[in-house]
Design a protein around this motif. Sequence first.
Motif, PDB file in Angstrom:
ATOM      1  N   GLN A  20      43.646  61.698  14.564  1.00 48.14           N
ATOM      2  CA  GLN A  20      42.842  60.734  15.308  1.00 48.14           C
ATOM      3  C   GLN A  20      43.425  60.438  16.684  1.00 48.14           C
ATOM      4  OE1 GLN A  20      39.858  59.911  14.006  1.00 48.14           O
ATOM      5  NE2 GLN A  20      40.577  61.261  12.374  1.00 48.14           N
ATOM      6  N   GLY A  79      44.116  57.886  19.902  1.00 42.83           N
ATOM      7  CA  GLY A  79      44.404  56.461  20.040  1.00 42.83           C
ATOM      8  C   GLY A  79      45.776  56.249  20.643  1.00 42.83           C
ATOM      9  N   ALA A 130      40.486  54.473  13.332  1.00 41.02           N
ATOM     10  CA  ALA A 130      39.656  55.682  13.479  1.00 41.02           C
ATOM     11  C   ALA A 130      39.676  56.524  12.199  1.00 41.02           C
ATOM     12  CB  ALA A 130      40.152  56.508  14.673  1.00 41.02           C
ATOM     13  N   LYS A 170      38.312  46.985  17.484  1.00 39.93           N
ATOM     14  CA  LYS A 170      39.034  47.485  18.653  1.00 39.93           C
ATOM     15  C   LYS A 170      39.291  46.371  19.657  1.00 39.93           C
ATOM     16  CE  LYS A 170      37.869  52.389  18.823  1.00 39.93           C
ATOM     17  NZ  LYS A 170      37.155  53.438  19.582  1.00 39.93           N
ATOM     18  N   GLU A 191      45.077  51.828  16.269  1.00 37.91           N
ATOM     19  CA  GLU A 191      43.847  52.470  16.731  1.00 37.91           C
ATOM     20  C   GLU A 191      43.567  53.742  15.925  1.00 37.91           C
ATOM     21  OE1 GLU A 191      43.491  51.324  21.427  1.00 37.91           O
ATOM     22  OE2 GLU A 191      44.934  52.884  20.860  1.00 37.91           O
ATOM     23  N   ARG A 192      44.612  54.517  15.680  1.00 36.20           N
ATOM     24  CA  ARG A 192      44.452  55.750  14.897  1.00 36.20           C
ATOM     25  C   ARG A 192      44.112  55.425  13.440  1.00 36.20           C
ATOM     26  NH1 ARG A 192      48.783  56.672  18.165  1.00 36.20           N
ATOM     27  NH2 ARG A 192      50.323  56.516  16.491  1.00 36.20           N
TER      28      ARG A 192
END
Length: 171
Positions: free
Chosen positions: A67, A69, A78, A163, A74-75
Amino acid sequence: MRRDELLDAAEDLLCDQGSAALTLAAVADRAGVSKGGLLYHYGSKEALIKGMVERLIEDFDALLAAQPGDTYTERYLAATLAAVRSGRLRRWAVVTGASGNLFLLAPLREAMTRWHREGLSEEPDPVASQIVRLACEGLWDVASHDPELNTEADLQALERRLKALIKPSPA
């Protein structure tokens, strides 16, 4: 027969008939191999469940690594959304439900600890990051039991809101 094919057969059996139906003979039959062929790779039902749990962890680790990010959270978000969208949740729900044995689920508990602690102190807002990671767990759990609950538009709205929680504040 490859190990993944045996694990797929076991997961399919769990999905179709539940954990009471998970026997070595039934898995071998579902996979189209002899019981001896199954035992060559997995010497017991516990070893088979352990193999399924380990594969789940490896799958999510690979999904996470793929992912984009800037931060781990963030990853993680995702990867969670990718899993929800792909239907991978069915596998998680049936496998974790198959084992009432806490010893067999120990690798999953260890992975969860790693996933929820990884890079947390380096996040711009560790508390917001923890909230997002916990929200991912809730989304994952609910979607595994009711995959039709959220439309793609719902998932996009959740993604935007989550996010926004982890976006660094302008200085």
